[in-house]
Design a protein around this motif. Structure first.
Motif, short mmCIF file in Angstrom:
data_model
loop_
_atom_site.label_atom_id
_atom_site.label_comp_id
_atom_site.label_asym_id
_atom_site.label_seq_id
_atom_site.Cartn_x
_atom_site.Cartn_y
_atom_site.Cartn_z
N GLN A 1 -44.14 39.84 15.37
CA GLN A 1 -43.11 40.61 14.65
C GLN A 1 -43.54 42.07 14.49
O GLN A 1 -42.72 42.98 14.66
CB GLN A 1 -42.84 39.99 13.27
CG GLN A 1 -42.13 38.67 13.32
CD GLN A 1 -40.68 38.79 13.78
OE1 GLN A 1 -40.15 39.87 13.95
NE2 GLN A 1 -40.04 37.67 13.99
N GLU B 1 -37.10 37.61 20.14
CA GLU B 1 -36.64 37.21 18.81
C GLU B 1 -35.92 35.88 18.85
O GLU B 1 -36.11 35.03 17.96
CB GLU B 1 -35.75 38.30 18.21
CG GLU B 1 -36.52 39.54 17.83
CD GLU B 1 -35.64 40.72 17.48
OE1 GLU B 1 -34.46 40.76 17.91
OE2 GLU B 1 -36.15 41.62 16.79
N ARG C 1 -46.46 36.51 12.94
CA ARG C 1 -46.46 37.76 12.17
C ARG C 1 -46.92 38.92 13.06
O ARG C 1 -46.35 40.02 13.02
CB ARG C 1 -47.36 37.62 10.95
CG ARG C 1 -47.23 38.80 10.01
CD ARG C 1 -48.03 38.62 8.74
NE ARG C 1 -47.75 37.33 8.15
CZ ARG C 1 -48.63 36.61 7.45
NH1 ARG C 1 -49.83 37.09 7.24
NH2 ARG C 1 -48.32 35.44 6.96
#
Length: 88
Positions: free
Chosen positions: A7, A39, A4
Motif C-alpha cells: 500500500q 489494488e 501494508r
C-alpha cells in the motif's frame, strides 16, 4: 505486513504520477491500470494464487520506464518484489 508495504509503495507510485517528470497520456494510463490491477488483487488477496499477468504487466512497465522515468521504474521494481514475497 507485506500488504501494508505494498500500500505504501502504491501511494508512492500515485505520488510520482502526480509530481514526476511529465508522462504521456498513454504512460499515465498504463501506470494507473497497473495500480488498479494491484489494488483489485489486494481486495481478493485470499485467493493466494500467482497472477502471471499482473507480474508480467509490472515487469513490462519497469522495462518501459527504466530510461525515461528511473524513479518510477524503481518503485515498480519494489512493488514486484513485494508481490513476489506475498506469493502473487
Amino acid at each position: 505486513m507485506p500488504t501494508r508495504e505494498l500500500q505504501t509503495q502504491l501511494e508512492l507510485l500515485r505520488s510520482q504520477l502526480r509530481e514526476d517528470a511529465p508522462l504521456t497520456e498513454e504512460e499515465r494510463a498504463a501506470l494507473l491500470a497497473i495500480t488498479r490491477d494491484i489494488e483489485s488483487r489486494l481486495e481478493r488477496q485470499g485467493a493466494g494464487e500467482p497472477d502471471d499477468s499482473l507480474v508480467d504487466g509490472v515487469n513490462l512497465a519497469v522495462e518501459r520506464f527504466e530510461v525515461s522515468h528511473p524513479s518510477t521504474a524503481m518503485t515498480l521494481r519494489s512493488i514486484m518484489q513485494t508481490l513476489a514475497s506475498m506469493g502473487i
